[in-house]
Write an enzyme that holds these catalytic residues in place. Structure first.
Site, PDB file in Angstrom:
ATOM      1  N   SER A  12       0.811  -1.227   0.000  1.00 35.02           N
ATOM      2  CA  SER A  12       0.000   0.000   0.000  1.00 35.02           C
ATOM      3  C   SER A  12       0.844   1.276   0.000  1.00 35.02           C
ATOM      4  O   SER A  12       1.718   1.446   0.862  1.00 35.02           O
ATOM      5  CB  SER A  12      -0.901  -0.028   1.243  1.00 35.02           C
ATOM      6  OG  SER A  12      -1.310   1.280   1.591  1.00 35.02           O
ATOM      7  N   GLY A  13       0.557   2.170  -0.923  1.00 37.03           N
ATOM      8  CA  GLY A  13       1.253   3.461  -0.958  1.00 37.03           C
ATOM      9  C   GLY A  13       0.976   4.288   0.284  1.00 37.03           C
ATOM     10  O   GLY A  13       1.886   4.912   0.844  1.00 37.03           O
ATOM     11  N   ASP A  57       0.335  10.542   1.935  1.00 38.53           N
ATOM     12  CA  ASP A  57       0.237   9.763   0.694  1.00 38.53           C
ATOM     13  C   ASP A  57      -0.050  10.714  -0.465  1.00 38.53           C
ATOM     14  O   ASP A  57      -1.145  10.712  -1.012  1.00 38.53           O
ATOM     15  CB  ASP A  57      -0.901   8.738   0.889  1.00 38.53           C
ATOM     16  CG  ASP A  57      -1.125   7.855  -0.322  1.00 38.53           C
ATOM     17  OD1 ASP A  57      -0.183   7.693  -1.124  1.00 38.53           O
ATOM     18  OD2 ASP A  57      -2.247   7.339  -0.470  1.00 38.53           O
ATOM     19  N   ASP A  99       1.401  -0.959  -5.247  1.00 34.27           N
ATOM     20  CA  ASP A  99       0.661   0.281  -5.506  1.00 34.27           C
ATOM     21  C   ASP A  99       1.666   1.285  -6.066  1.00 34.27           C
ATOM     22  O   ASP A  99       2.560   1.740  -5.348  1.00 34.27           O
ATOM     23  CB  ASP A  99       0.069   0.761  -4.168  1.00 34.27           C
ATOM     24  CG  ASP A  99      -0.641   2.099  -4.268  1.00 34.27           C
ATOM     25  OD1 ASP A  99      -0.726   2.652  -5.376  1.00 34.27           O
ATOM     26  OD2 ASP A  99      -1.110   2.577  -3.219  1.00 34.27           O
ATOM     27  N   GLU A 118      -2.813   4.397 -11.168  1.00 35.14           N
ATOM     28  CA  GLU A 118      -4.125   5.030 -11.092  1.00 35.14           C
ATOM     29  C   GLU A 118      -4.207   6.243 -12.007  1.00 35.14           C
ATOM     30  O   GLU A 118      -3.183   6.903 -12.262  1.00 35.14           O
ATOM     31  CB  GLU A 118      -4.444   5.404  -9.636  1.00 35.14           C
ATOM     32  CG  GLU A 118      -3.511   6.408  -9.012  1.00 35.14           C
ATOM     33  CD  GLU A 118      -3.666   6.494  -7.478  1.00 35.14           C
ATOM     34  OE1 GLU A 118      -3.345   5.503  -6.784  1.00 35.14           O
ATOM     35  OE2 GLU A 118      -4.098   7.559  -6.999  1.00 35.14           O
ATOM     36  N   LYS A 145      -0.411  13.101  -7.049  1.00 31.74           N
ATOM     37  CA  LYS A 145      -1.745  12.671  -6.641  1.00 31.74           C
ATOM     38  C   LYS A 145      -1.946  12.865  -5.138  1.00 31.74           C
ATOM     39  O   LYS A 145      -0.978  13.010  -4.378  1.00 31.74           O
ATOM     40  CB  LYS A 145      -1.954  11.214  -7.047  1.00 31.74           C
ATOM     41  CG  LYS A 145      -0.974  10.262  -6.389  1.00 31.74           C
ATOM     42  CD  LYS A 145      -1.656   9.167  -5.652  1.00 31.74           C
ATOM     43  CE  LYS A 145      -1.223   9.064  -4.215  1.00 31.74           C
ATOM     44  NZ  LYS A 145      -1.916   8.009  -3.489  1.00 31.74           N
ATOM     45  N   ASN A 198      -4.102  11.198  -1.735  1.00 29.86           N
ATOM     46  CA  ASN A 198      -4.805   9.980  -1.312  1.00 29.86           C
ATOM     47  C   ASN A 198      -6.287  10.114  -1.663  1.00 29.86           C
ATOM     48  O   ASN A 198      -6.871  11.185  -1.536  1.00 29.86           O
ATOM     49  CB  ASN A 198      -4.624   9.763   0.198  1.00 29.86           C
ATOM     50  CG  ASN A 198      -5.346   8.511   0.665  1.00 29.86           C
ATOM     51  OD1 ASN A 198      -6.504   8.565   1.070  1.00 29.86           O
ATOM     52  ND2 ASN A 198      -4.687   7.378   0.581  1.00 29.86           N
ATOM     53  N   SER A 199      -6.890   9.014  -2.062  1.00 32.05           N
ATOM     54  CA  SER A 199      -8.270   9.050  -2.562  1.00 32.05           C
ATOM     55  C   SER A 199      -9.282   9.516  -1.521  1.00 32.05           C
ATOM     56  O   SER A 199     -10.385   9.917  -1.877  1.00 32.05           O
ATOM     57  CB  SER A 199      -8.654   7.672  -3.090  1.00 32.05           C
ATOM     58  OG  SER A 199      -7.826   7.352  -4.173  1.00 32.05           O
ATOM     59  N   ARG A 233      -6.208   1.499 -12.340  1.00 33.06           N
ATOM     60  CA  ARG A 233      -7.127   1.925 -11.270  1.00 33.06           C
ATOM     61  C   ARG A 233      -7.911   3.156 -11.690  1.00 33.06           C
ATOM     62  O   ARG A 233      -7.319   4.182 -12.027  1.00 33.06           O
ATOM     63  CB  ARG A 233      -6.321   2.171 -10.002  1.00 33.06           C
ATOM     64  CG  ARG A 233      -7.104   2.858  -8.909  1.00 33.06           C
ATOM     65  CD  ARG A 233      -6.360   2.744  -7.616  1.00 33.06           C
ATOM     66  NE  ARG A 233      -6.639   3.824  -6.713  1.00 33.06           N
ATOM     67  CZ  ARG A 233      -6.055   3.961  -5.522  1.00 33.06           C
ATOM     68  NH1 ARG A 233      -5.144   3.074  -5.122  1.00 33.06           N
ATOM     69  NH2 ARG A 233      -6.357   4.965  -4.750  1.00 33.06           N
ATOM     70  N   HIS A 287     -12.279   2.211  -7.630  1.00 28.61           N
ATOM     71  CA  HIS A 287     -12.202   2.711  -6.259  1.00 28.61           C
ATOM     72  C   HIS A 287     -13.390   3.631  -5.981  1.00 28.61           C
ATOM     73  O   HIS A 287     -13.844   4.363  -6.868  1.00 28.61           O
ATOM     74  CB  HIS A 287     -10.884   3.451  -6.035  1.00 28.61           C
ATOM     75  CG  HIS A 287     -10.491   3.547  -4.586  1.00 28.61           C
ATOM     76  ND1 HIS A 287     -11.188   2.924  -3.576  1.00 28.61           N
ATOM     77  CD2 HIS A 287      -9.460   4.182  -3.970  1.00 28.61           C
ATOM     78  CE1 HIS A 287     -10.601   3.175  -2.413  1.00 28.61           C
ATOM     79  NE2 HIS A 287      -9.550   3.939  -2.629  1.00 28.61           N
TER      80      HIS A 287
HETATM   81  C1  SPV Z   1      -3.328   2.614  -0.730  1.00 24.23           C
HETATM   82  O1  SPV Z   1      -3.472   1.715   0.099  1.00 24.23           O
HETATM   83  O2  SPV Z   1      -2.329   3.319  -0.795  1.00 24.23           O
HETATM   84  C2  SPV Z   1      -4.386   2.887  -1.695  1.00 24.23           C
HETATM   85  C3  SPV Z   1      -5.767   2.654  -1.344  1.00 24.23           C
HETATM   86  O3  SPV Z   1      -4.066   3.394  -2.760  1.00 24.23           O
HETATM   87  S1  SPV Z   1      -6.438   4.137  -0.811  1.00 24.23           S
HETATM   88  O4  SPV Z   1      -5.703   4.595   0.371  1.00 24.23           O
HETATM   89  O5  SPV Z   1      -7.817   3.839  -0.512  1.00 24.23           O
HETATM   90  O6  SPV Z   1      -6.351   5.135  -1.870  1.00 24.23           O
HETATM   91 MG    MG Z   2      -2.244   4.234  -2.775  1.00 25.20          MG
END
Ligand code: SPV
Ligand code: MG
Length: 285
Positions: free
Chosen positions: A23-24, A35, A62, A91, A97, A99-100, A134, A165
């Site tokens: 995971s990033g 992130d 990731d 993605e 970017k 974090n989502s 993604r 996502h």
């Molecule tokens: C991560 O785990 O880094 C992801 C998922 O990309 S999220 O944090 O939901 O974007």
């Molecule tokens: Mg990520």
């Protein structure tokens, strides 16, 4: 299961998961940074390698938006391949970017991202490497139509899987996407990350035609919660006595990092040294 170091990877394997998500977010957090494209390819690759070495499970790395321009992405594909990592995921957001689960996302141009997927597939030398595309349409509020059009484009570009996502608080949005994807005879498997809709079950996701489920950050969040309450209890009590029974034993730690195997190998090596000494003595006498 999302992992960020060797211990979390090994516990994911112990718990019976099929694969690991490097995971990033979790790797960034373990480095103490947000992130948002701060760590470099070198740092993610090193963390991915540690995670990959720690278990027999396949690892999905990731790769955020691909770490830079097309030259960097192609280098990343080869670097990840060299470590033996099973899959990479990129993605369709613009770099840098976020974090989502944060705000202000800018989506990549769909055709440009499709070309990026095609370039990543063309760069791979190991035919087994999986390249996941993604979709961040639902995260960025661009809607189902945008998501479906992009998914079709990315599949055409050679994506081996589509991660859809969502940060909605229920799975309806991804169910709707999956139903429409399958109605259009989408052949590429779907992947979801149910962080914000955690009540959904694997059976429900499977019934909706979703092939892979990533629990991206539960291991990291569990570790943070456990460390916080334990460290606070020790600081407050001025002793670790009361919480000792709640902790993993030192033996558990040593077993997790395969200490017995290392000790066994030391013993074998000692025998080998003795044999060399004996052989040398025979030569001299
Ligand atoms: C991560 O785990 O880094 C992801 C998922 O990309 S999220 O944090 O939901 O974007
Ligand atoms: Mg990520």
């Amino acid at each position: 299961m999302g992992a960020y170091d060797a211990v979390s990877a090994r516990i994911a394997e112990w718990a019976g998961f099929d694969a690991i998500w490097a995971s990033g977010l979790a790797i960034s957090a373990a480095h103490g940074v947000p992130d948002c494209s701060i760590l470099t390819l070198t740092e993610f690759l090193a963390a991915g390698d540690v995670i990959n070495q720690a278990s027999e499970l396949p690892v999905i790395a990731d790769c955020d938006t691909g770490f830079g321009d097309i030259n960097v992405l192609e280098r990343a594909v080869r670097d990840y391949e060299r470590t033996g990592i099973a899959a990479i995921c990129i993605e369709d957001k613009q770099a840098p970017k976020r974090n989502s689960f944060r705000k202000d996302h800018t989506l990549a141009d769909p055709q440009e991202f499709a070309a990026k997927i095609a370039a990543a597939k063309a760069a791979q030398r190991d035919p087994g490497l999986v390249v996941m595309a993604r979709l961040e349409s639902l995260i960025a509020g661009a809607g189902q139509r945008d998501a479906l059009e992009r998914a079709a484009l990315y599949a055409q570009a050679g994506a081996d899987a589509i991660v859809v996502h969502s940060k909605a608080l229920s799975p309806e949005e991804v169910f709707e996407f999956a139903a429409e994807w399958h109605a259009r005879d989408g052949q590429v498997p779907l992947v979801v990350i149910p962080t914000n809709y955690p009540q959904v079950t694997l059976d429900q996701l499977s019934a909706a035609g979703i092939g892979v489920v990533i629990y991206a950050n539960q291991a990291l969040r569990a570790a943070i919660a456990a460390m916080r309450s334990t460290l606070n209890a020790i600081a407050t009590a001025g002793s670790s006595g009361a919480i000792e029974p709640t902790l993993a034993s030192v033996d558990d730690v040593l077993t997790l990092v395969k200490s017995s195997e290392a000790e066994q190998r030391d013993a074998q090596f000692e025998v080998a040294v003795l044999e060399w000494r004996a052989a040398q003595r025979e030569l001299v006498t």
